[in-house]
Structures are given as structure tokens and as C-alpha cells.
Design a protein around this motif. Structure first.
Motif, PDB file in Angstrom:
ATOM      1  N   THR A 198      55.883  43.776 -11.812  1.00 46.41           N
ATOM      2  CA  THR A 198      55.385  45.206 -12.397  1.00 46.41           C
ATOM      3  C   THR A 198      55.512  46.157 -11.249  1.00 46.41           C
ATOM      4  N   ALA A 199      55.907  47.503 -11.794  1.00 46.62           N
ATOM      5  CA  ALA A 199      55.781  48.356 -10.671  1.00 46.62           C
ATOM      6  C   ALA A 199      55.000  49.657 -11.429  1.00 46.62           C
ATOM      7  N   ALA A 200      54.436  50.411 -10.617  1.00 45.67           N
ATOM      8  CA  ALA A 200      53.844  51.781 -11.154  1.00 45.67           C
ATOM      9  C   ALA A 200      54.472  52.787 -10.690  1.00 45.67           C
TER      10      ALA A 200
ATOM     11  N   GLU B  72      54.538  47.314  -6.950  1.00 43.14           N
ATOM     12  CA  GLU B  72      55.519  48.275  -6.301  1.00 43.14           C
ATOM     13  C   GLU B  72      54.801  49.598  -6.887  1.00 43.14           C
ATOM     14  N   ILE B  73      54.744  50.731  -6.022  1.00 43.21           N
ATOM     15  CA  ILE B  73      54.197  52.099  -6.464  1.00 43.21           C
ATOM     16  C   ILE B  73      55.174  53.121  -6.046  1.00 43.21           C
ATOM     17  N   TYR B  74      55.843  53.799  -6.971  1.00 47.05           N
ATOM     18  CA  TYR B  74      56.623  55.008  -6.997  1.00 47.05           C
ATOM     19  C   TYR B  74      55.917  56.167  -7.578  1.00 47.05           C
ATOM     20  N   MET B  75      56.168  57.337  -6.945  1.00 47.40           N
ATOM     21  CA  MET B  75      55.484  58.567  -7.335  1.00 47.40           C
ATOM     22  C   MET B  75      56.362  59.850  -7.426  1.00 47.40           C
ATOM     23  N   SER B  76      56.382  60.788  -8.285  1.00 47.97           N
ATOM     24  CA  SER B  76      57.288  61.801  -8.258  1.00 47.97           C
ATOM     25  C   SER B  76      56.847  62.743  -7.515  1.00 47.97           C
TER      26      SER B  76
ATOM     27  N   ALA C 111      52.050  62.606  -3.112  1.00 42.95           N
ATOM     28  CA  ALA C 111      53.032  61.613  -2.936  1.00 42.95           C
ATOM     29  C   ALA C 111      53.572  61.470  -1.634  1.00 42.95           C
ATOM     30  N   LYS C 112      54.076  62.511  -0.793  1.00 48.48           N
ATOM     31  CA  LYS C 112      54.499  62.265   0.509  1.00 48.48           C
ATOM     32  C   LYS C 112      53.744  61.706   1.276  1.00 48.48           C
ATOM     33  N   LYS C 113      52.440  62.245   1.418  1.00 51.33           N
ATOM     34  CA  LYS C 113      51.253  61.609   2.233  1.00 51.33           C
ATOM     35  C   LYS C 113      51.157  59.932   1.755  1.00 51.33           C
ATOM     36  N   ALA C 114      50.898  59.967   0.422  1.00 54.46           N
ATOM     37  CA  ALA C 114      50.559  58.544   0.072  1.00 54.46           C
ATOM     38  C   ALA C 114      52.062  57.360   0.429  1.00 54.46           C
ATOM     39  N   VAL C 115      53.194  58.118   0.756  1.00 54.76           N
ATOM     40  CA  VAL C 115      54.117  57.166   1.225  1.00 54.76           C
ATOM     41  C   VAL C 115      54.045  56.926   2.511  1.00 54.76           C
ATOM     42  N   GLU C 116      53.597  57.968   3.317  1.00 54.65           N
ATOM     43  CA  GLU C 116      53.465  58.054   4.780  1.00 54.65           C
ATOM     44  C   GLU C 116      52.161  57.145   5.182  1.00 54.65           C
TER      45      GLU C 116
ATOM     46  N   ALA D  97      51.854  54.155  -1.391  1.00 47.60           N
ATOM     47  CA  ALA D  97      53.174  54.415  -2.301  1.00 47.60           C
ATOM     48  C   ALA D  97      54.433  53.673  -1.520  1.00 47.60           C
ATOM     49  N   ASP D  98      55.040  53.236  -2.186  1.00 45.52           N
ATOM     50  CA  ASP D  98      56.592  52.605  -1.649  1.00 45.52           C
ATOM     51  C   ASP D  98      57.498  53.965  -1.246  1.00 45.52           C
ATOM     52  N   GLN D  99      57.774  54.861  -2.365  1.00 50.67           N
ATOM     53  CA  GLN D  99      58.713  55.809  -2.310  1.00 50.67           C
ATOM     54  C   GLN D  99      58.610  56.914  -3.271  1.00 50.67           C
ATOM     55  N   THR D 100      59.048  58.063  -3.202  1.00 44.93           N
ATOM     56  CA  THR D 100      59.299  59.055  -4.026  1.00 44.93           C
ATOM     57  C   THR D 100      60.545  59.003  -4.764  1.00 44.93           C
TER      58      THR D 100
END
Length: 463
Positions: free
Chosen positions: A112-114, A133-137, A200-205, A209-212
Motif C-alpha cells: 500500500t501507498a498513500a 509509503e506516503i506521497y504528497m502533492s 508537504a515539504k515540511k512533512a517530508v523534512e 511523508a516520503d516524497q512530494t
């Protein structure tokens, strides 16, 4: 000047050289075409092709959505999908529904991925954390997961759910805890008194999240490179029945349906026979309970309990005089049926409050406009005890009736009415039963209380 042989042997040599050159050129073109085709065609021998299933998590998270996710994950497994993507854009919803979705995702037999395309707030945070996995726009956000009601017990339980999901997927538990608890302090991230919500940027930092990725196509490209496969996207969308059920159990729609149902039945009480009001009321109640059943929120028990309650109330109104045990039991069953059918106790309370207040306002309006008609006359005493009918309220100076003789206008058991000095007065006997029409004499006056005893006639001869 060159001379060419025109002999048969010379012509054969020349033609052979020409054919050989053409064949070499043809072979070269074929090899080149195959090479180019193989480099651009994703389904070649060096790259596998697989299905990736997208499941939308959009709108309010409620029991109907958890049921949809369960069916979708099962369908993805049966169709042999290589990966499932939860496409999330939700303001939140019910905690227990989010918890069920989390359990389903953790138990999924398909990786699964989100993909947070919009927002993952409140209950949506837990759904996103459940994925591997978590990806964000770039414009997406995640966080602000403070529960409602925000009691210490609920908050502690909800926080532990988020922390355990984050730890299981290798993400920072302190960050997700800060999305719930205002009292938490994380240096350079969150101050006390704030609820954490991340871009999204802060969540990756911060490792949430894994990536935008720019959009869905960007996500597919990233996953294809990472997994070494060419993904063919397959969308699983809710059917019209599920969409309708989700609309019916919406926190704003459900109370209105219940109000229309109650109001329709109330309106029927003011009209003789059966009319439009009662029909509309039954249809609204049918939609209310049917939608909750279709969404998987409730079952037949709620409908049975509610109908039993309505029957008990109708018996109290039509058959049994007054308002007693049947009416009380009927009201209790109606309330219980609503609680069984609702998505949560809080939603049941809201729906009942809206329906009750709205019904009271409607009753008031109907009394003013329509008066007492139909079954409503069973609930309210229509007889007026006014002066024109010979009824007078107790007044001061009742001592004037002491020792007077009059006639019992009603049977005294022991209370009733008697005529004294031409006035109709409420009296009580001295403990004995006095038939209607008997002569009585006033023997005691205490404020508005007049006590009489039977006598033979106006001569005050005692019985």
C-alpha cells in the motif's frame, strides 16, 4: 573511358552485388527499428507490467467508507494488483471508522501507498499513516488531528493509535502526537498551545511523508522507477448506492431527514384520515434508516426497535386514555432506535435534538393555524372550564359559604362540584360518597377548600 561487360556473366555479377547491398541495408534498418522500439516500449522483456489500484478516500470518513475500502482492497487482491494507492483528500471523520480502515490497510495482502492530493486532517492522518509509503502533492497538508470530544480519555486513546501506526511504519511518533496534543512542545517545530499541521515539504523534512510528487502521473512515474515496473492505473470508485448512502448519513442531512419524518407524522395528527404529511414522514424515515443500512452503519434491529416505539406511542394516543407506561416505553424505544441507527452517540444526540426542537416548533405553529384536529384531540382536553359553562375559579372570601346548604352537581368521590347560593363551587365530601343530586351542607372552609356533608333536605337534617 570505362567499359562495362555486357556479357551474361558480367550482368549476373553486377545484379548479385546490388541484391547483397539491399539485404544488408534492410537488415540494418530492422535492427535499428527493433532497438528503438525496445527502448521506448515499457512492456519489453527488461520491464514488467502490473496494475496499480487507486482507492479514493475523499470527504468525511464514516462507516460507509470503511466498508468501501474493505471491498476495494479485496477486489485489488483478487485482480492481482501489485500495489494499492489510497488517494486521500479528507477533512476527517469518525475515529472508529478511521481505526477500521487502518486495520484493513495493515492487513492488506497488497502493498500500500498513500497519496495526499489535498488534505489529510483529523481521522485522515491515521489513514495516511497506515500505508507503507506516503506521497504528497506540493500543495497538500497533513495534521490537525485533535479529537472531538477532546476529553483526556479520548485524546489519550487517539494519540496512542496515531503513535502506534507511525512507529509501525518507521515514522516519528512525536510528530504525530503533536498533531493531537496542544501541550506538546517540539523545538523549532511546535509551540505549546498549538495543534501541528504540516505542509508537504515540511512533512517530508520531518519524516512523515516520503516524497512530494506533482500529481498522479508524477506518482506513477516515481513508483515505476522505484519498483521497476510499468504501472497500469485502475480506479475503483463507489457505486451509486454507496454514494447515495454516504449522502444520507451526512451529519447535516441525517438530522433533516429525521426532522421531516417527525414533522410529517405530527402534521398527520392534525388532519383526519391519512394524507400527504404522513406519507412524506414515512418516506423520510425510510430513507433515513435505509441509507444507514446501505452504508453498513446499522441493521434491522434499529428499524424494528423504532417501529415498535412508534406503535406504542400510537396505542397510547388512540387506544389508551392519558399518557402512561405505553407512551413512556414508546418514546424510549424511538430514542434507542435512533441511537442504534446513527453513526455515533453524538450524531444521534444532534439528530434527536434537531428533530425534537423542530417538531415542537411545528406543533406550536399547527395549534395556532389549524387548531385541534384529528388525533391531536386525543392528547389535549378540549372542554373549556369557563364562566359561561358555569365554572368559577376559587376566590377569596369563601367563608361566606359556611353553613350553607346546596345540591351536589356531580358525584363526590370525595371531590366534585356543588351549587351553593347559585354558584357552582368545587367541594369535597367529609369522606363519604355522595351521589349526584344529593343535598349537602358546608361544614368547613379552609382557604379555597370547602368540605360538605350530606343532609336530607334544606332543613339541614343529617343523613
Amino acid at each position: 573511358m570505362k567499359k562495362y561487360s555486357t556479357s551474361p556473366k558480367g550482368r549476373l555479377v553486377k545484379e548479385g552485388l546490388t541484391i547483397s547491398l539491399c539485404l544488408k541495408r534492410l537488415i540494418f534498418v530492422c535492427v535499428l527499428a527493433v532497438g528503438i522500439w525496445g527502448s521506448i516500449w515499457p512492456g519489453n522483456a527488461a520491464t514488467d507490467q502490473a496494475q496499480i489500484v487507486f482507492i479514493p478516500i475523499k470527504g468525511t470518513i464514516e462507516p460507509g467508507m470503511s466498508g468501501f475500502v474493505e471491498r476495494s482492497l479485496d477486489k485489488a487482491f483478487r485482480m492481482g494488483a501489485k500495489k494499492v494507492v489510497l488517494e486521500i483528500d479528507t477533512p476527517g471523520g469518525l475515529i472508529d471508522s478511521a481505526q477500521k480502515i487502518k486495520s484493513l490497510v495493515f492487513a492488506s495482502k497488497v502493498p500500500t501507498a498513500a497519496f495526499v492530493s489535498g488534505e489529510a486532517k483529523s481521522a485522515g492522518v491515521l489513514v495516511a499513516l497506515a500505508a507503507e509509503e506516503i506521497y504528497m502533492s506540493p500543495a497538500a497538508s497533513i495534521g490537525a488531528a485533535e479529537p472531538t470530544p477532546n476529553t483526556e480519555k479520548v485524546r489519550a486513546s487517539w494519540r496512542s493509535d496515531l503513535e502506534s501506526a507511525a512507529e509501525a511504519r518507521g515514522r516519528r511518533a512525536d510528530i504525530v502526537a503533536a498533531m493531537v496534543d496542544r501541550n506538546m512542545v517540539i523545538e523549532n517545530v511546535k509551540k505549546k498551545g498549538e495543534i501541528l499541521s504540516l505542509s508537504a515539504k515540511k512533512a517530508v523534512e520531518l519524516g512523515i511523508a516520503d516524497q512530494t510528487v506533482r500529481n498522479r502521473n508524477g506518482l506513477l512515474t516515481e513508483l515505476a522507477q522505484k519498483d521497476g515496473v510499468y504501472y497500469q492505473a485502475v480506479d475503483i470508485t463507489p457505486g451509486w448506492g454507496e454514494t447515495l448512502a454516504w449522502w444520507i448519513i451526512n451529519p447535516f442531512v441525517a438530522p433533516l431527514l429525521l426532522l421531516i419524518g417527525f414533522a410529517g407524522l405530527m402534521a398527520e395528527a392534525f388532519t383526519p384520515g391519512w394524507g400527504v404529511g404522513g406519507t412524506i414522514g414515512l418516506v423520510a424515515l425510510g430513507i433515513y434508516f435505509g441509507g444507514h443500512m446501505m452504508a453498513g452503519v446499522t441493521g434491522w434491529l434499529a428499524i424494528f426497535v423504532f417501529i415498535l416505539g412508534v406503535v406504542a406511542i400510537l396505542l397510547e394516543i388512540i387506544v389508551i386514555p392519558g399518557f402512561g407506561a405505553a407512551g413512556i416505553i414508546g418514546l424510549a424505544l424511538v430514542v434507542w432506535g435512533i441511537f442504534l441507527a446513527s453513526t455515533s452517540p453524538l450524531q444521534a444526540f444532534i439528530s434527536l435534538t434537531v428533530a425534537t426542537v423542530g417538531s415542537i416548533v411545528l406543533i406550536y405553529i399547527m395549534i395556532k393555524v389549524l387548531g385541534h384536529r384529528g388525533m391531536f384531540t386525543k392528547l389535549i382536553l378540549g372542554t373549556k372550564l369557563d364562566s359561561a359553562s358555569g365554572y368559577n375559579s376559587p376566590k377569596k372570601g369563601m367563608e361566606k359559604y359556611l353553613d350553607l346548604t346546596g345540591v351536589a352537581l356531580t358525584p363526590l368521590r370525595p371531590a366534585g362540584s356543588a351549587e351553593l347560593a347559585g354558584d357552582r363551587v368545587d367541594v369535597v365530601s367529609d369522606g363519604r360518597f355522595i351521589p349526584q343530586g344529593s343535598w349537602v351542607k358546608v361544614i368547613l372552609v379552609e382557604g379555597a377548600r370547602i368540605v360538605v356533608k350530606p343532609v336530607q333536605s334544606t332543613k339541614n337534617e343529617e343523613v
